[in-house]
Every structure is written in structure tokens, then in C-alpha cells.
Design a protein around this motif. Sequence first.
Motif, PDB file in Angstrom:
ATOM      1  N   UNK A 123     -35.756   2.284  20.893  1.00 25.64           N
ATOM      2  CA  UNK A 123     -34.481   2.281  20.742  1.00 25.64           C
ATOM      3  C   UNK A 123     -33.988   3.851  20.279  1.00 25.64           C
ATOM      4  N   UNK A 124     -33.151   3.695  20.381  1.00 25.26           N
ATOM      5  CA  UNK A 124     -32.491   5.475  19.668  1.00 25.26           C
ATOM      6  C   UNK A 124     -32.805   5.630  18.604  1.00 25.26           C
ATOM      7  N   UNK A 125     -32.941   4.694  17.769  1.00 28.53           N
ATOM      8  CA  UNK A 125     -33.633   5.237  16.542  1.00 28.53           C
ATOM      9  C   UNK A 125     -35.159   5.633  16.348  1.00 28.53           C
ATOM     10  N   UNK A 126     -35.942   4.862  17.082  1.00 27.66           N
ATOM     11  CA  UNK A 126     -37.629   5.722  17.373  1.00 27.66           C
ATOM     12  C   UNK A 126     -37.652   6.307  17.504  1.00 27.66           C
ATOM     13  N   UNK A 127     -36.284   6.675  19.165  1.00 30.03           N
ATOM     14  CA  UNK A 127     -36.362   8.346  19.455  1.00 30.03           C
ATOM     15  C   UNK A 127     -36.111   9.458  18.299  1.00 30.03           C
ATOM     16  N   UNK A 128     -34.761   9.289  17.451  1.00 29.65           N
ATOM     17  CA  UNK A 128     -34.644  10.302  16.862  1.00 29.65           C
ATOM     18  C   UNK A 128     -35.225  10.267  14.906  1.00 29.65           C
ATOM     19  N   UNK A 129     -36.552   9.348  15.337  1.00 29.60           N
ATOM     20  CA  UNK A 129     -37.014   9.442  13.927  1.00 29.60           C
ATOM     21  C   UNK A 129     -38.535  10.725  14.473  1.00 29.60           C
ATOM     22  N   UNK A 130     -39.213  10.243  16.221  1.00 28.85           N
ATOM     23  CA  UNK A 130     -39.751  11.074  16.705  1.00 28.85           C
ATOM     24  C   UNK A 130     -38.994  12.435  16.998  1.00 28.85           C
ATOM     25  N   UNK A 131     -37.810  12.933  16.753  1.00 28.49           N
ATOM     26  CA  UNK A 131     -37.320  13.514  17.407  1.00 28.49           C
ATOM     27  C   UNK A 131     -37.931  14.648  15.494  1.00 28.49           C
ATOM     28  N   UNK A 132     -37.100  13.794  14.943  1.00 31.38           N
ATOM     29  CA  UNK A 132     -37.498  14.206  12.920  1.00 31.38           C
ATOM     30  C   UNK A 132     -38.677  15.181  13.145  1.00 31.38           C
ATOM     31  N   UNK A 133     -39.917  14.184  13.967  1.00 33.19           N
ATOM     32  CA  UNK A 133     -40.695  14.440  13.306  1.00 33.19           C
ATOM     33  C   UNK A 133     -41.438  15.830  14.031  1.00 33.19           C
ATOM     34  N   UNK A 134     -41.130  15.855  14.945  1.00 34.89           N
ATOM     35  CA  UNK A 134     -41.148  16.652  15.736  1.00 34.89           C
ATOM     36  C   UNK A 134     -40.462  18.222  15.411  1.00 34.89           C
ATOM     37  N   UNK A 135     -39.855  18.580  14.939  1.00 37.38           N
ATOM     38  CA  UNK A 135     -38.959  19.378  14.128  1.00 37.38           C
ATOM     39  C   UNK A 135     -39.983  20.036  12.597  1.00 37.38           C
ATOM     40  N   UNK A 136     -40.661  18.761  11.924  1.00 35.26           N
ATOM     41  CA  UNK A 136     -41.075  19.013  11.242  1.00 35.26           C
ATOM     42  C   UNK A 136     -42.580  19.807  11.260  1.00 35.26           C
ATOM     43  N   UNK A 137     -42.780  18.962  12.471  1.00 35.27           N
ATOM     44  CA  UNK A 137     -44.481  19.195  12.826  1.00 35.27           C
ATOM     45  C   UNK A 137     -43.800  21.025  13.601  1.00 35.27           C
ATOM     46  N   UNK A 138     -43.132  21.953  13.757  1.00 34.03           N
ATOM     47  CA  UNK A 138     -42.761  23.234  13.888  1.00 34.03           C
ATOM     48  C   UNK A 138     -42.012  23.882  13.257  1.00 34.03           C
ATOM     49  N   UNK A 139     -42.233  23.296  11.701  1.00 35.15           N
ATOM     50  CA  UNK A 139     -41.777  24.497  11.130  1.00 35.15           C
ATOM     51  C   UNK A 139     -40.201  24.047  10.521  1.00 35.15           C
ATOM     52  N   UNK A 140     -39.434  23.355  11.425  1.00 39.09           N
ATOM     53  CA  UNK A 140     -38.355  22.910  10.744  1.00 39.09           C
ATOM     54  C   UNK A 140     -37.996  21.827  10.043  1.00 39.09           C
ATOM     55  N   UNK A 141     -37.001  21.127  10.104  1.00 35.74           N
ATOM     56  CA  UNK A 141     -36.471  19.802   9.319  1.00 35.74           C
ATOM     57  C   UNK A 141     -35.349  18.992   9.830  1.00 35.74           C
ATOM     58  N   UNK A 142     -35.139  17.215   9.019  1.00 40.05           N
ATOM     59  CA  UNK A 142     -33.692  17.210  10.267  1.00 40.05           C
ATOM     60  C   UNK A 142     -32.641  17.934   9.791  1.00 40.05           C
ATOM     61  N   UNK A 143     -32.541  18.686   9.157  1.00 40.85           N
ATOM     62  CA  UNK A 143     -31.032  19.342   8.854  1.00 40.85           C
ATOM     63  C   UNK A 143     -31.466  20.361   9.730  1.00 40.85           C
ATOM     64  N   UNK A 144     -31.716  20.770  10.745  1.00 40.01           N
ATOM     65  CA  UNK A 144     -31.729  20.870  11.806  1.00 40.01           C
ATOM     66  C   UNK A 144     -31.384  21.277  12.466  1.00 40.01           C
ATOM     67  N   UNK A 145     -31.189  19.369  13.279  1.00 44.19           N
ATOM     68  CA  UNK A 145     -31.658  18.222  14.293  1.00 44.19           C
ATOM     69  C   UNK A 145     -29.627  18.546  14.946  1.00 44.19           C
ATOM     70  N   UNK A 146     -28.809  18.780  14.029  1.00 42.37           N
ATOM     71  CA  UNK A 146     -27.436  18.631  14.419  1.00 42.37           C
ATOM     72  C   UNK A 146     -26.456  19.676  14.505  1.00 42.37           C
TER      73      UNK A 146
END
Length: 341
Positions: A123-146
Motif C-alpha cells: 500500500x501507499x501507506x507502507x511506501x510512505x513509511x519507508x520514505x520517512x525511514x529513508x529520510x531519517x537514515x540519510x540525516x533528514x526527517x519527515x518534515x522534508x518529505x513535502x
Amino acid sequence: MSPHKTLEVKNLKKHFQMGKGKSLKAVDGVSFDLYKGETLGLVGESGCGKSTTGRTIMNLYTQTDGEVIYEGQNVHDLSEKEQFLLKRQMQMIFQDPYASLNPRSTVAEIILEPMEIHRLYASNKERMARVYELLEEVGLNRDHANRYPHEFSGGQRQRIGIARALALDPDIIIADEPISALDVSVQAQVVNLLERLQEEKGLTYLFIAHDLSMVQHISDRIGVMYLGHMVELTSSDRLYRQPLHPYTQALLSAIPIPDPDIEDQREQVIIEGEIPSPIDPPSGCVFRTRCPFAMDVCAEKAPVWQEVEHGRQVACHLYDDKVVDPSEREKHQQKMKVNVQ
């Protein structure tokens, strides 16, 4: 236990047709192996073919000749479906973080795209959770997603590019000069990030760069390219301690040393003249027109790519026993000695 060979590049060639029967030999017979979990640095002057090598391995350019073998399979012999699946295993980080991100897409959309293409997660919800996880891994955060790429600094954009490359959980990442467009203060941060991710995920890197000091820091082994050819390949320590090829000597002797006493006393190997055109390269050894140790044989035939020590390969007539007597070689080596530390 011997290291696991994950990628083999054999006699890889990429020639671009220029019309009137001429071709630009960007990559002209490059061979090397890439082992699981290592970082292989690929260095050389601008125009030597290192970026083209990376793009041809990724099949962004169709090879002219040679083989790219991943886990025992020739990449270019695979079916379209098999090549599509293989793209999950090999990803690329591009040189320019300003040009490699779609300015009309948000960060979330940029990172989501490869997951959607490969239909990962239910689902798209699972994909977005993965996006947030990746952003954290590279030193960014979920606020940067949009946000959009233009709202970020160069270093942050490259982190987004790294997150996109990680989205498919690849085995190999080809990093094409990933720090050259960044400020010096940011370069070390990105390199430290890449090293941390490698340790955590067991990634294998082909790290393409022209900054020799940075390549020494990050690489386990280093390959040196000149005019579409590989001229030397060995461990990072050995290359910097005792380079064999005259071109490698010249590159390393040009690195500034932050000690004026050593800098003033050390000898430099000077190469003169312009780099020949890859459309009309010299006969024999392509480096001979600039080499301070060129011999008659260098114009007559190309040197053989051979292993001269365990784990060290070089293409130079100076190290061919059929061409140069060992006693003569020692004289050349004495002339070539230069402090590069």
C-alpha cells in the motif's frame, strides 16, 4: 575465507560514433572485479572515461563490447524482465544533485517513484513509511518529505539522491563523483554518511572521483584510468605508498602536502602536453606521448594488463619481463620514486 566476487567487468568498451567512420573511444577495454562489501575507487583526469564506465555498467549506455557479470550472470545477455529485476540490485548516485532531482516533484515523490515502478510494498501507506525511514537514515526527517528540491542546500539534495538510491535496497551502488559539486565543508559529511550506510547495510560501492585525497580515505582498492584504459589497480595503501605506473606517480605527486618542509623537498613527476583525443588516440601505449619514461616499444604495441604482484595489476611495459630487463626496471623505478605521503 576468500572475498565474494559480486561484479566482474571484462574488457568493457564504449565507443560513441562521431560520423565519417570515426568513433570516440570513451572506454576501451577496462577490466576489474568488485568484491562484496568493498569500496573500489575509480580515479583519473577529467575525460578519462570513469563516469562512462559507471554508466555503461548500469546499462545507461549500451556497451560496444565486453562483459558485465553480476553474481555469475552476464548483465547484457539477460531478458528485458531479468534486467528490470536486476536494476533493484544496482543503483546510482549522480554527480550533480541540482540536475538529478526532478524540480517539479516533492522529495516524497522522488523517493517513492522507484518503489512504485518496482511495485514494492502492498500500500501507499507502507511506501510512505519507508520514505520517512529513508529520510531519517540519510540525516533528514519527515518534515522534508513535502518540500521541493529547490528548497534544499546542495548537501541536502545529495542526501535525497542517496535516499532514492537506497529505496530498492540495492546490493551495489555506483557513486559517480557524488561530492564534487558540494562545498568542501559538506563533502566529508556525505562521505561519512556513505561509510555509515555501507557498514549498516553491507553495501558495495564503485566510487568514481577525481579528488585523490578523498578516494584514499574511503576506498579499499583504487583503479586508475587514463584515456579510456585502466593503467593500475591495487589496494589503497599500496597505491599511495608505492605507485608503479608513471601516470599514477604523476597524479599522486601533484597532491599538496600540508607541510611546507616536505612539500619543498619532495620530487614531482611532471607530465607535459595535452591529453590526446580519444577519437584519435596514440598507437601503442596511450600514455606514451606524455610519459617521461617512454621507450620505443611504447609506440609499437599496447602494454599488457597483467598482475605484477599479488593483488596488484598494471599496464606498463616497464613491468613486462619480455620487454624490460629486471635490472633496467630497477633503474627506472629509482627515477620514479617520489614521496606522495
